[in-house]
Design a protein around this motif. Structure first.
Motif, short mmCIF file in Angstrom:
data_model
loop_
_atom_site.label_atom_id
_atom_site.label_comp_id
_atom_site.label_asym_id
_atom_site.label_seq_id
_atom_site.Cartn_x
_atom_site.Cartn_y
_atom_site.Cartn_z
N GLY A 14 -8.65 32.01 -17.81
CA GLY A 14 -8.13 31.82 -18.96
C GLY A 14 -6.76 31.13 -19.15
N PHE A 15 -6.00 31.05 -18.10
CA PHE A 15 -4.61 30.60 -18.10
C PHE A 15 -4.91 28.93 -18.40
N VAL A 17 -7.24 27.46 -19.41
CA VAL A 17 -7.86 27.16 -20.74
C VAL A 17 -6.79 27.13 -21.83
N SER A 18 -6.05 28.27 -21.71
CA SER A 18 -4.86 28.33 -22.67
C SER A 18 -3.86 27.22 -22.56
N MET A 19 -3.69 26.75 -21.50
CA MET A 19 -2.66 25.78 -21.40
C MET A 19 -3.18 24.20 -21.99
N ILE A 21 -5.54 24.01 -24.40
CA ILE A 21 -5.56 24.20 -26.01
C ILE A 21 -4.12 23.89 -26.29
N TYR A 22 -3.09 24.48 -25.63
CA TYR A 22 -1.56 24.27 -26.12
C TYR A 22 -1.39 22.88 -25.92
N SER A 23 -1.76 22.18 -24.85
CA SER A 23 -1.23 20.68 -24.54
C SER A 23 -2.15 20.04 -25.84
N ASN A 24 -3.23 20.25 -26.04
CA ASN A 24 -3.98 19.49 -26.99
C ASN A 24 -3.43 19.46 -28.44
N SER A 25 -2.79 20.87 -28.75
CA SER A 25 -2.15 20.89 -29.90
C SER A 25 -0.76 20.20 -29.97
#
Length: 65
Positions: A14-15, A17-19, A21-25
Motif C-alpha cells: 500500500g505505501f 502504491v500510494s507514493m 499515485i502521489y508522485s504521478n499527481s
C-alpha cells in the motif's frame, strides 16, 4: 498467516502504491504548469515579433522611399 503478517504485507504494498499515485499527481501538476507558462511565452513572443515587424515596416517607409 497471522494478522501481523497480513498487516506487514498490506503496508509493504500500500505505501509504495500510494507514493506512486502521489508522485504521478505532482508530475501532472508540473506538466500543466509548464504548459500554461509555455503558452504565455508564445503569446509574448508573437506580440514581440508583431512589434518588430511593424517597426521594420515603418523603417522601410521612412528610409527606403
Amino acid at each position: 498467516m497471522t494478522d501481523a503478517q497480513i498487516l506487514t504485507i498490506a503496508i509493504a504494498i500500500g505505501f509504495p502504491v500510494s507514493m506512486l499515485i502521489y508522485s504521478n499527481s505532482r508530475i501532472t501538476e508540473a506538466k500543466e504548469t509548464l504548459r500554461a507558462e509555455m503558452q504565455a511565452m508564445r503569446v509574448e513572443m508573437k506580440a514581440g515579433f508583431e512589434q518588430i515587424s511593424a517597426q521594420l515596416k515603418v523603417h522601410e517607409l521612412e528610409h527606403h522611399k
